[in-house]
Design a protein around this motif. Structure first.
Motif, mmCIF file in Angstrom:
data_model
loop_
_atom_site.group_PDB
_atom_site.id
_atom_site.type_symbol
_atom_site.label_atom_id
_atom_site.label_comp_id
_atom_site.label_asym_id
_atom_site.label_seq_id
_atom_site.Cartn_x
_atom_site.Cartn_y
_atom_site.Cartn_z
ATOM 1 N N MET A 88 7.445 6.356 5.564
ATOM 2 C CA MET A 88 8.870 6.461 3.759
ATOM 3 C C MET A 88 8.979 5.908 4.134
ATOM 4 N N ARG A 89 9.654 4.228 4.476
ATOM 5 C CA ARG A 89 10.538 3.028 3.982
ATOM 6 C C ARG A 89 9.093 2.723 4.044
ATOM 7 N N ASN A 90 8.010 1.902 4.402
ATOM 8 C CA ASN A 90 7.301 0.204 4.218
ATOM 9 C C ASN A 90 6.946 1.174 3.481
ATOM 10 N N GLN A 91 5.840 2.031 3.249
ATOM 11 C CA GLN A 91 5.018 2.906 2.113
ATOM 12 C C GLN A 91 3.868 2.566 3.060
ATOM 13 N N GLY A 92 3.225 2.933 4.095
ATOM 14 C CA GLY A 92 1.764 2.702 4.677
ATOM 15 C C GLY A 92 1.610 1.499 5.602
ATOM 16 N N GLU A 93 2.992 0.321 5.994
ATOM 17 C CA GLU A 93 2.707 -0.658 5.678
ATOM 18 C C GLU A 93 1.675 -1.172 7.476
ATOM 19 N N ASP A 94 1.624 0.042 8.273
ATOM 20 C CA ASP A 94 1.588 0.233 9.661
ATOM 21 C C ASP A 94 -0.232 0.717 9.069
ATOM 22 N N VAL A 95 -0.270 2.049 8.330
ATOM 23 C CA VAL A 95 -1.199 2.076 7.869
ATOM 24 C C VAL A 95 -2.242 0.879 7.507
ATOM 25 N N ALA A 96 -1.784 0.755 6.768
ATOM 26 C CA ALA A 96 -2.679 -0.135 5.867
ATOM 27 C C ALA A 96 -2.684 -1.726 7.159
ATOM 28 N N GLN A 97 -2.516 -1.555 8.126
ATOM 29 C CA GLN A 97 -3.025 -2.452 8.671
ATOM 30 C C GLN A 97 -3.907 -2.586 10.280
ATOM 31 N N ALA A 98 -3.949 -1.011 10.386
ATOM 32 C CA ALA A 98 -4.673 -0.156 10.622
ATOM 33 C C ALA A 98 -6.002 -0.823 10.160
ATOM 34 N N LEU A 99 -6.117 0.412 9.156
ATOM 35 C CA LEU A 99 -7.186 0.206 8.083
ATOM 36 C C LEU A 99 -8.007 -1.319 7.761
ATOM 37 N N TYR A 100 -6.837 -2.076 7.362
ATOM 38 C CA TYR A 100 -7.908 -3.771 7.464
ATOM 39 C C TYR A 100 -8.382 -4.250 8.628
ATOM 40 N N MET A 101 -7.396 -3.765 9.812
ATOM 41 C CA MET A 101 -7.945 -4.471 10.641
ATOM 42 C C MET A 101 -9.574 -3.414 11.885
ATOM 43 N N MET A 102 -9.528 -2.226 10.839
ATOM 44 C CA MET A 102 -11.418 -1.678 11.066
ATOM 45 C C MET A 102 -12.375 -1.641 9.873
ATOM 46 N N GLY A 103 -12.145 -2.953 9.189
ATOM 47 C CA GLY A 103 -12.529 -3.248 7.709
ATOM 48 C C GLY A 103 -12.393 -1.577 7.367
ATOM 49 N N VAL A 104 -11.508 -0.380 7.463
ATOM 50 C CA VAL A 104 -11.445 0.334 6.532
ATOM 51 C C VAL A 104 -10.571 0.080 5.138
ATOM 52 N N GLU A 105 -10.710 0.708 3.380
ATOM 53 C CA GLU A 105 -9.850 0.647 2.634
ATOM 54 C C GLU A 105 -9.523 1.558 1.432
ATOM 55 N N PRO A 106 -8.865 1.603 1.567
ATOM 56 C CA PRO A 106 -7.983 2.694 0.773
ATOM 57 C C PRO A 106 -8.672 2.847 -0.848
ATOM 58 N N VAL A 107 -9.089 3.567 -1.220
ATOM 59 C CA VAL A 107 -9.520 3.965 -2.890
ATOM 60 C C VAL A 107 -8.406 5.092 -3.383
ATOM 61 N N TRP A 108 -8.107 4.050 -4.444
ATOM 62 C CA TRP A 108 -6.894 4.170 -5.121
ATOM 63 C C TRP A 108 -7.073 5.201 -6.256
ATOM 64 N N ASP A 109 -6.352 6.418 -7.059
ATOM 65 C CA ASP A 109 -6.909 7.405 -7.759
ATOM 66 C C ASP A 109 -5.802 5.956 -9.204
ATOM 67 N N PRO A 110 -6.105 5.781 -10.388
ATOM 68 C CA PRO A 110 -5.643 4.660 -11.183
ATOM 69 C C PRO A 110 -4.282 5.597 -11.914
ATOM 70 N N ARG A 111 -4.850 7.167 -11.853
ATOM 71 C CA ARG A 111 -3.878 7.560 -13.084
ATOM 72 C C ARG A 111 -2.239 7.833 -11.674
ATOM 73 N N ASN A 112 -2.693 8.311 -10.088
ATOM 74 C CA ASN A 112 -1.468 8.722 -10.325
ATOM 75 C C ASN A 112 -1.072 7.754 -8.458
#
Length: 353
Positions: free
Chosen positions: A1-25
């Protein structure tokens, strides 16, 4: 809630997976695998121990992390570049020998997102320490597994997978706990040690080796720092716990301030119980500044004698458990203080009738 998914982003990066964003929202609508030539490291095998609050608030993120694990583990890549695939395949072979189908074995071997049982919260370690229901750090590791060995992810919600959790713990070499603020730290509540210190104790119990453990500091996003848990504990001791200005500020809060000072002694003991990171000089400084200082003694007795009694009792417990190697004179002074404060409390609580 505070860091906007910082830990999740780090974990995805280390696994070599990235999020796909909806540009509209700006919402994450999918995941995509990063090719190896776009990565700076091999794909890392990560095990998550999330809180009950995270489980309840972000079940969609738990499923996303689970999906990311399975995506990375399914890639046809060399084991030296994909540790996650290597470990999953190794376990799949063992499970296949037990009669599981390839699909069942893959699902079983790919659990990486764990938390406590549905409807429950915490890691149990602090409760076991405060109840004195332990002998060694391995006992606390067992508590950590019992409370946290429930898997979450796609099609799975709180499945009892303690054996899987144990297998994950056995292979872990590094534990990380990130924070995005210096307004609180590893000594701000017993949850920090229960989750982080308990993780260390559980890995040591299963692997037989004290794992590396690091505390991440992203309070300034432009100057992210990592310290080993040993370094972080010393940093907190020198900058806050033993800081005369901080101690004086706590005195301004009377009964509550005294209770918080006493609880910080508990937290130091907790960390030593799980991780062995409190040196003798730290215990001695706590004794000298909080228990033996006459002005502090007088203040504690005035505003909260129970806090002083707890400090003496906790430091004596550290000595009796051989966690603090001190001289006989110090032990005797603590024993006398313990008995003195116990007598004072009895005098003030006895029914005068």
């Amino acid at each position: 809630m505070r860091n906007q998914g910082e830990d999740v982003a780090q974990a995805l990066y280390m696994m070599g997976v990235e999020p796909v964003w909806d540009p509209r929202n700006g919402k994450v609508i999918d995941l995509a695998v990063l090719p190896l030539d776009k990565m700076n490291n091999p794909r890392v095998d990560i095990t998550f121990r999330t809180s009950g609050c995270f489980r309840d608030t972000f079940p969609n993120v738990a499923e996303m992390l689970d999906r990311a694990v399975m995506m990375a583990a399914a890639l046809q890549e060399p084991h030296g570049q994909n540790f996650l695939r290597r470990n999953v395949q190794r376990e799949m072979e063992e499970l296949a020998m037990q009669g599981m189908s390839p699909e069942e074995a893959f699902r079983e071997a790919s659990f990486r997102v764990f938390s406590c049982q549905p409807g429950t919260y915490g890691a149990g370690v602090c409760k076991a320490i405060d109840a004195k229901a332990w002998q060694t750090s391995d006992d606390l590791g067992e508590v950590y597994v019992d409370w946290g060995g429930f898997a979450y992810g796609q099609g799975v919600y709180g499945a009892d997978k303690k054996d899987n959790f144990r297998r994950r713990l056995k292979d872990i070499k590094l534990i990380v706990k990130n924070e995005d603020s210096r307004e609180y730290d590893l000594f701000s509540s017993d949850d920090f040690n229960s989750y982080f210190g308990g993780f260390i104790a559980a890995v040591k119990m299963e692997s037989g080796v004290q794992p590396m453990a690091y505390a991440g500091d992203a309070s300034d996003p432009d100057r992210v720092k990592y310290r080993s848990v040993q370094e972080e504990v010393k940093h907190i001791f020198r900058s806050r716990i033993l800081n005369p200005k901080w101690i004086e500020s706590m005195r301004a809060h009377g009964f509550k301030g005294a209770g918080d000072l006493s609880r910080n002694v508990d937290f130091a003991f907790h960390w030593d119980a799980t991780s062995g990171v409190i040196d003798d000089w730290m215990y001695q400084e706590l004794a000298d500044r909080l228990a033996f200082d006459q002005a502090m003694q007088d203040w504690f007795k005035e505003v909260n004698p129970y806090a002083l009694h707890n400090i003496a009792e906790r430091l004596l417990e550290a000595i009796s458990r051989d966690m603090w190697d001190t001289d006989p004179e110090t032990r005797q002074k603590l024993e006398e203080l313990f008995l003195e404060t116990e007598g004072d409390i009895e005098d003030t609580t006895d029914d005068p009738r």
